[in-house]
Design a protein around this motif. Structure first.
Motif, PDB file in Angstrom:
ATOM      1  N   SER A  97       0.813  -1.215   0.000  1.00 26.21           N
ATOM      2  CA  SER A  97       0.000   0.000   0.000  1.00 26.21           C
ATOM      3  C   SER A  97       0.853   1.274   0.000  1.00 26.21           C
ATOM      4  O   SER A  97       0.351   2.347  -0.344  1.00 26.21           O
ATOM      5  CB  SER A  97      -0.923   0.017   1.222  1.00 26.21           C
ATOM      6  OG  SER A  97      -0.167   0.175   2.420  1.00 26.21           O
ATOM      7  N   LEU A  98       2.120   1.152   0.369  1.00 24.42           N
ATOM      8  CA  LEU A  98       2.944   2.354   0.558  1.00 24.42           C
ATOM      9  C   LEU A  98       3.176   3.157  -0.726  1.00 24.42           C
ATOM     10  O   LEU A  98       3.156   4.394  -0.678  1.00 24.42           O
ATOM     11  CB  LEU A  98       4.281   1.966   1.200  1.00 24.42           C
ATOM     12  CG  LEU A  98       4.181   1.409   2.624  1.00 24.42           C
ATOM     13  CD1 LEU A  98       5.567   1.112   3.179  1.00 24.42           C
ATOM     14  CD2 LEU A  98       3.441   2.378   3.545  1.00 24.42           C
ATOM     15  N   PRO A  99       3.430   2.527  -1.904  1.00 27.21           N
ATOM     16  CA  PRO A  99       3.583   3.350  -3.115  1.00 27.21           C
ATOM     17  C   PRO A  99       2.348   4.185  -3.435  1.00 27.21           C
ATOM     18  O   PRO A  99       2.470   5.312  -3.932  1.00 27.21           O
ATOM     19  CB  PRO A  99       3.853   2.306  -4.213  1.00 27.21           C
ATOM     20  CG  PRO A  99       4.430   1.139  -3.504  1.00 27.21           C
ATOM     21  CD  PRO A  99       3.732   1.111  -2.173  1.00 27.21           C
ATOM     22  N   PHE A 100       1.162   3.657  -3.156  1.00 28.81           N
ATOM     23  CA  PHE A 100      -0.069   4.424  -3.392  1.00 28.81           C
ATOM     24  C   PHE A 100      -0.110   5.660  -2.495  1.00 28.81           C
ATOM     25  O   PHE A 100      -0.444   6.765  -2.942  1.00 28.81           O
ATOM     26  CB  PHE A 100      -1.301   3.552  -3.115  1.00 28.81           C
ATOM     27  CG  PHE A 100      -1.489   2.427  -4.098  1.00 28.81           C
ATOM     28  CD1 PHE A 100      -2.168   2.635  -5.287  1.00 28.81           C
ATOM     29  CD2 PHE A 100      -0.973   1.167  -3.835  1.00 28.81           C
ATOM     30  CE1 PHE A 100      -2.352   1.602  -6.203  1.00 28.81           C
ATOM     31  CE2 PHE A 100      -1.156   0.124  -4.732  1.00 28.81           C
ATOM     32  CZ  PHE A 100      -1.836   0.342  -5.917  1.00 28.81           C
ATOM     33  N   TRP A 101       0.250   5.473  -1.198  1.00 33.08           N
ATOM     34  CA  TRP A 101       0.234   6.610  -0.279  1.00 33.08           C
ATOM     35  C   TRP A 101       1.334   7.609  -0.611  1.00 33.08           C
ATOM     36  O   TRP A 101       1.159   8.822  -0.429  1.00 33.08           O
ATOM     37  CB  TRP A 101       0.382   6.131   1.162  1.00 33.08           C
ATOM     38  CG  TRP A 101      -0.750   5.280   1.633  1.00 33.08           C
ATOM     39  CD1 TRP A 101      -0.676   4.023   2.143  1.00 33.08           C
ATOM     40  CD2 TRP A 101      -2.143   5.621   1.645  1.00 33.08           C
ATOM     41  NE1 TRP A 101      -1.925   3.551   2.463  1.00 33.08           N
ATOM     42  CE2 TRP A 101      -2.849   4.517   2.171  1.00 33.08           C
ATOM     43  CE3 TRP A 101      -2.863   6.751   1.268  1.00 33.08           C
ATOM     44  CZ2 TRP A 101      -4.230   4.516   2.315  1.00 33.08           C
ATOM     45  CZ3 TRP A 101      -4.245   6.747   1.413  1.00 33.08           C
ATOM     46  CH2 TRP A 101      -4.902   5.640   1.934  1.00 33.08           C
ATOM     47  N   ALA A 102       2.465   7.109  -1.099  1.00 30.50           N
ATOM     48  CA  ALA A 102       3.546   8.015  -1.491  1.00 30.50           C
ATOM     49  C   ALA A 102       3.097   8.921  -2.638  1.00 30.50           C
ATOM     50  O   ALA A 102       3.325  10.140  -2.617  1.00 30.50           O
ATOM     51  CB  ALA A 102       4.779   7.211  -1.892  1.00 30.50           C
ATOM     52  N   LYS A 103       2.462   8.335  -3.640  1.00 29.91           N
ATOM     53  CA  LYS A 103       1.943   9.118  -4.768  1.00 29.91           C
ATOM     54  C   LYS A 103       0.867  10.087  -4.297  1.00 29.91           C
ATOM     55  O   LYS A 103       0.796  11.239  -4.763  1.00 29.91           O
ATOM     56  CB  LYS A 103       1.376   8.159  -5.827  1.00 29.91           C
ATOM     57  CG  LYS A 103       0.707   8.842  -7.008  1.00 29.91           C
ATOM     58  CD  LYS A 103       1.692   9.719  -7.775  1.00 29.91           C
ATOM     59  CE  LYS A 103       0.993  10.362  -8.973  1.00 29.91           C
ATOM     60  NZ  LYS A 103       1.909  11.312  -9.669  1.00 29.91           N
ATOM     61  N   SER A 107       0.780  14.419  -4.727  1.00 25.76           N
ATOM     62  CA  SER A 107      -0.180  15.232  -5.473  1.00 25.76           C
ATOM     63  C   SER A 107      -1.596  15.059  -4.914  1.00 25.76           C
ATOM     64  O   SER A 107      -1.994  15.773  -3.995  1.00 25.76           O
ATOM     65  CB  SER A 107      -0.145  14.851  -6.964  1.00 25.76           C
ATOM     66  OG  SER A 107      -0.376  13.454  -7.136  1.00 25.76           O
ATOM     67  N   GLU A 108      -2.339  14.097  -5.451  1.00 27.75           N
ATOM     68  CA  GLU A 108      -3.697  13.835  -5.016  1.00 27.75           C
ATOM     69  C   GLU A 108      -4.008  12.365  -5.258  1.00 27.75           C
ATOM     70  O   GLU A 108      -3.185  11.621  -5.802  1.00 27.75           O
ATOM     71  CB  GLU A 108      -4.693  14.724  -5.766  1.00 27.75           C
ATOM     72  CG  GLU A 108      -4.684  14.506  -7.272  1.00 27.75           C
ATOM     73  CD  GLU A 108      -5.679  15.362  -8.016  1.00 27.75           C
ATOM     74  OE1 GLU A 108      -6.491  16.062  -7.350  1.00 27.75           O
ATOM     75  OE2 GLU A 108      -5.678  15.347  -9.255  1.00 27.75           O
ATOM     76  N   TRP A 109      -5.205  11.931  -4.848  1.00 28.27           N
ATOM     77  CA  TRP A 109      -5.576  10.525  -5.040  1.00 28.27           C
ATOM     78  C   TRP A 109      -6.134  10.348  -6.454  1.00 28.27           C
ATOM     79  O   TRP A 109      -7.180  10.889  -6.791  1.00 28.27           O
ATOM     80  CB  TRP A 109      -6.612  10.096  -4.006  1.00 28.27           C
ATOM     81  CG  TRP A 109      -6.901   8.620  -4.094  1.00 28.27           C
ATOM     82  CD1 TRP A 109      -7.938   8.017  -4.737  1.00 28.27           C
ATOM     83  CD2 TRP A 109      -6.111   7.566  -3.541  1.00 28.27           C
ATOM     84  NE1 TRP A 109      -7.852   6.653  -4.618  1.00 28.27           N
ATOM     85  CE2 TRP A 109      -6.726   6.343  -3.888  1.00 28.27           C
ATOM     86  CE3 TRP A 109      -4.936   7.527  -2.791  1.00 28.27           C
ATOM     87  CZ2 TRP A 109      -6.230   5.103  -3.505  1.00 28.27           C
ATOM     88  CZ3 TRP A 109      -4.434   6.299  -2.401  1.00 28.27           C
ATOM     89  CH2 TRP A 109      -5.077   5.105  -2.751  1.00 28.27           C
ATOM     90  N   LEU A 115     -10.065   1.518  -5.171  1.00 24.64           N
ATOM     91  CA  LEU A 115      -8.690   1.360  -4.678  1.00 24.64           C
ATOM     92  C   LEU A 115      -8.463   2.149  -3.395  1.00 24.64           C
ATOM     93  O   LEU A 115      -7.647   1.753  -2.562  1.00 24.64           O
ATOM     94  CB  LEU A 115      -7.686   1.790  -5.749  1.00 24.64           C
ATOM     95  CG  LEU A 115      -7.288   0.714  -6.754  1.00 24.64           C
ATOM     96  CD1 LEU A 115      -6.315   1.276  -7.792  1.00 24.64           C
ATOM     97  CD2 LEU A 115      -6.653  -0.479  -6.046  1.00 24.64           C
ATOM     98  N   CYS A 116      -9.176   3.245  -3.221  1.00 20.55           N
ATOM     99  CA  CYS A 116      -9.073   4.008  -1.973  1.00 20.55           C
ATOM    100  C   CYS A 116      -9.461   3.123  -0.794  1.00 20.55           C
ATOM    101  O   CYS A 116      -8.753   3.062   0.218  1.00 20.55           O
ATOM    102  CB  CYS A 116      -9.958   5.245  -2.044  1.00 20.55           C
ATOM    103  SG  CYS A 116     -10.094   6.175  -0.491  1.00 20.55           S
ATOM    104  N   LYS A 117     -10.572   2.415  -0.942  1.00 24.29           N
ATOM    105  CA  LYS A 117     -11.036   1.524   0.127  1.00 24.29           C
ATOM    106  C   LYS A 117     -10.128   0.306   0.270  1.00 24.29           C
ATOM    107  O   LYS A 117      -9.787  -0.103   1.393  1.00 24.29           O
ATOM    108  CB  LYS A 117     -12.467   1.080  -0.158  1.00 24.29           C
ATOM    109  CG  LYS A 117     -13.510   2.194  -0.063  1.00 24.29           C
ATOM    110  CD  LYS A 117     -14.892   1.682  -0.392  1.00 24.29           C
ATOM    111  CE  LYS A 117     -15.953   2.765  -0.239  1.00 24.29           C
ATOM    112  NZ  LYS A 117     -16.155   3.153   1.174  1.00 24.29           N
ATOM    113  N   MET A 118      -9.721  -0.293  -0.845  1.00 23.78           N
ATOM    114  CA  MET A 118      -8.910  -1.507  -0.810  1.00 23.78           C
ATOM    115  C   MET A 118      -7.520  -1.238  -0.252  1.00 23.78           C
ATOM    116  O   MET A 118      -7.005  -1.994   0.583  1.00 23.78           O
ATOM    117  CB  MET A 118      -8.814  -2.112  -2.208  1.00 23.78           C
ATOM    118  CG  MET A 118     -10.120  -2.688  -2.730  1.00 23.78           C
ATOM    119  SD  MET A 118     -10.009  -3.197  -4.471  1.00 23.78           S
ATOM    120  CE  MET A 118      -8.718  -4.448  -4.367  1.00 23.78           C
ATOM    121  N   VAL A 119      -6.898  -0.157  -0.716  1.00 23.88           N
ATOM    122  CA  VAL A 119      -5.544   0.176  -0.252  1.00 23.88           C
ATOM    123  C   VAL A 119      -5.560   0.540   1.230  1.00 23.88           C
ATOM    124  O   VAL A 119      -4.675   0.133   1.994  1.00 23.88           O
ATOM    125  CB  VAL A 119      -4.946   1.321  -1.101  1.00 23.88           C
ATOM    126  CG1 VAL A 119      -3.654   1.846  -0.481  1.00 23.88           C
ATOM    127  CG2 VAL A 119      -4.683   0.847  -2.524  1.00 23.88           C
TER     128      VAL A 119
END
Length: 363
Positions: A97-103, A107-109, A115-119
Motif C-alpha cells: 500500500s505504501l507506493p499508493f500513499w507516497a503518490k 499530489s492527489e488521489w 482502490l481508496c477503500k482496498m488500499v
C-alpha cells in the motif's frame, strides 16, 4: 432628476447606513481558530513519499529474501515457519500500500474509490496483523523454552494454523472501518482526497477516537505487556540452565525487547496524546501550535514504526545462527569469490532436533 435616479440614491442611503443592527446576544466573543497546517502538509509532501518508497523497497527485498530462504532451506510446515510465513505475508500486504500513499502525498488521489477503500484496508490489515504475528511468535518462543515438555504436544501444525487464522480475522475486523468510511472527495485546495467522509463530523470524530484507542490498547499495550512477560520468563529460564551460549541468548533477548520498545513506543504515545486532545477539546479546538507539533511527531514516529514493521522478519530471523548459515550458503553459492571467506557448520541446517532452551533462537 428621474425616478430611477431617485430610487438609486435611496438604495445608497440604505446601503451606507452607519447604525449597527447587530443583535449582541448572537455575538461570539471567542475567536474561531482555523489551522490551515500548510507547513505540515508541505513537510508531508516533501519527506513522507521518500520514507514510504524506502520502506517499500526494504520490505520487498528483506521479506522476499526471508521467503526465499524459508522455501529453499527450511521445512514449510513447522510451527515457527508457519508463523514466520504469515508475518512475511502481512508485511508484504502492508508494504504494497505504501507506493499508493507516497503518490497521494505528492499530489492527489488518482486511483479511484475502489482502490481508496482496498488500499486503506490492506494498509491497516497488514499493519495490525504484523504486530499480532510478532507477538504470537514471541509467545511461541515462550512456550518452547519455559514450557518445553507441556508445549511439545500442543505445538503442532494445527495449532499454528488456527492461531494464524485468528490473527487474520482480528486484523480484518479491526480494519472494517476503513472499508466503510474511506471515500474519495474533491477538495478546493488539495484536489482529490482519499479520506474518511460521507458521515457527520461528530460521527467521524468518534470513529477516530475508537481507532486511536484501539491502536494504543489492542495493538500496542497488550502486545508490549505480552512481549515483556514472555521474554522476562525466557530470561529467567535460561539463567537457571547451564547452557554454554547463555550470554548470547540473553543479549539477543535484550536487543529484541529494546528495539521493539524503541520503535513502537513513540508512535503510540503520539497516538494516545492525539486521542486525549480530541477527547478533551475536539479536533477543531485548541492550540494550532500543539496540533501541528503532534502532526510533525506523528509523521516522524509513524515512519520509525513502519520501518520496523517492514524489516521485522529480517530482524527476527537473521539474528539467529541457523538463518545466518542459510544466508551465508546462499551468498557463497551465487557469489563464488565469497566462498573462501565463509565457513559453514557441519551440522545440517534443516535439523530442528536441538532440545536446549536457546534452540528457539536458532531459526
Amino acid at each position: 432628476m428621474s425616478s430611477s435616479e431617485d430610487q438609486y440614491l435611496a438604495f445608497l442611503d440604505v446601503f451606507n447606513e452607519t447604525y449597527d443592527t447587530t443583535d449582541m446576544s448572537y455575538v461570539v466573543s471567542n475567536a474561531v481558530m482555523l489551522c490551515t497546517k500548510d507547513k505540515v502538509n508541505q513537510f508531508g509532501a516533501r519527506f513522507i513519499p521518500f520514507f514510504y518508497y524506502v520502506n517499500f523497497l526494504l520490505s520487498t527485498i528483506g521479506n522476499g529474501l526471508v521467503l526465499f530462504i524459508i522455501y529453499k532451506y527450511e521445512k514449510l510446515n513447522t510451527v515457527t515457519n508457519i508463523f514466520l510465513l504469515n508475518l512475511v505475508f502481512s508485511n508484504i500486504l502492508f508494504a504494497s500500500s505504501l507506493p499508493f500513499w507516497a503518490k497521494y502525498h505528492l499530489s492527489e488521489w488518482i486511483f479511484g474509490v475502489a482502490l481508496c477503500k482496498m488500499v486503506s484496508s490492506a494498509y491497516f490489515i497488514g499493519f495490525y496483523s504484523s504486530i499480532l504475528f510478532l507477538t504470537l511468535m514471541t509467545f511461541d518462543r515462550y512456550l518452547a523454552v519455559v514450557h518445553a515438555v507441556a508445549a511439545a504436544k500442543s505445538r503442532k501444525r494445527a495449532y499454528a494454523i488456527v492461531a494464524s487464522v485468528a490473527v487474520w480475522c482480528i486484523s480484518i475486523v479491526a480494519s472494517i472501518k476503513e472499508l466503510v468510511l474511506q471515500n474519495v472527495w474533491k477538495s478546493p485546495l488539495n484536489g482529490l482526497m482519499c479520506e474518511e467522509s460521507g458521515y457527520p463530523e461528530s460521527t467521524m470524530e468518534k470513529w477516530r477516537l475508537v481507532s486511536y484507542y484501539q491502536q494504543f490498547l489492542l495493538f500496542f499495550l497488550l502486545p508490549l505487556a505480552m512481549v515483556m512477560y514472555c521474554y522476562i520468563s525466557i530470561t529467567v529460564r535460561i539463567l537457571s540452565t547451564r547452557m554454554k551460549e547463555k550470554c548470547r541468548a540473553i543479549k539477543l533477548i535484550f536487543v529484541i525487547i529494546f528495539t521493539f520498545f524503541t520503535c513502537w513506543t513513540p508512535y503510540n504515545v503520539v497516538i494516545l496524546l492525539r486521542a486525549i486532545q480530541i477527547s478533551a477539546t475536539g479536533e477543531t479546538d485548541g492550540s494550532c501550535s500543539e496540533s501541528e507539533s503532534l502532526d510533525y511527531a506523528l509523521y516522524v514516529t509513524r515512519n520509525i514504526a513502519y520501518l520496523y514493521c517492514c524489516i521485522s522478519p529480517v530482524f527476527y530471523t537473521f539474528l539467529g545462527k541457523k538463518f545466518q548459515s542459510h544466508f551465508s550458503r546462499l551468498m557463497a553459492k551465487n557469489i563464488p569469490c565469497l566462498k573462501r571467506h565463509m565457513s559453514f557448520s557441519s551440522q545440517s541446517t534443516r535439523s530442528t532436533s536441538q532440545r536446549t532452551p536457546h534452540s528457539a533462537y536458532e531459526y
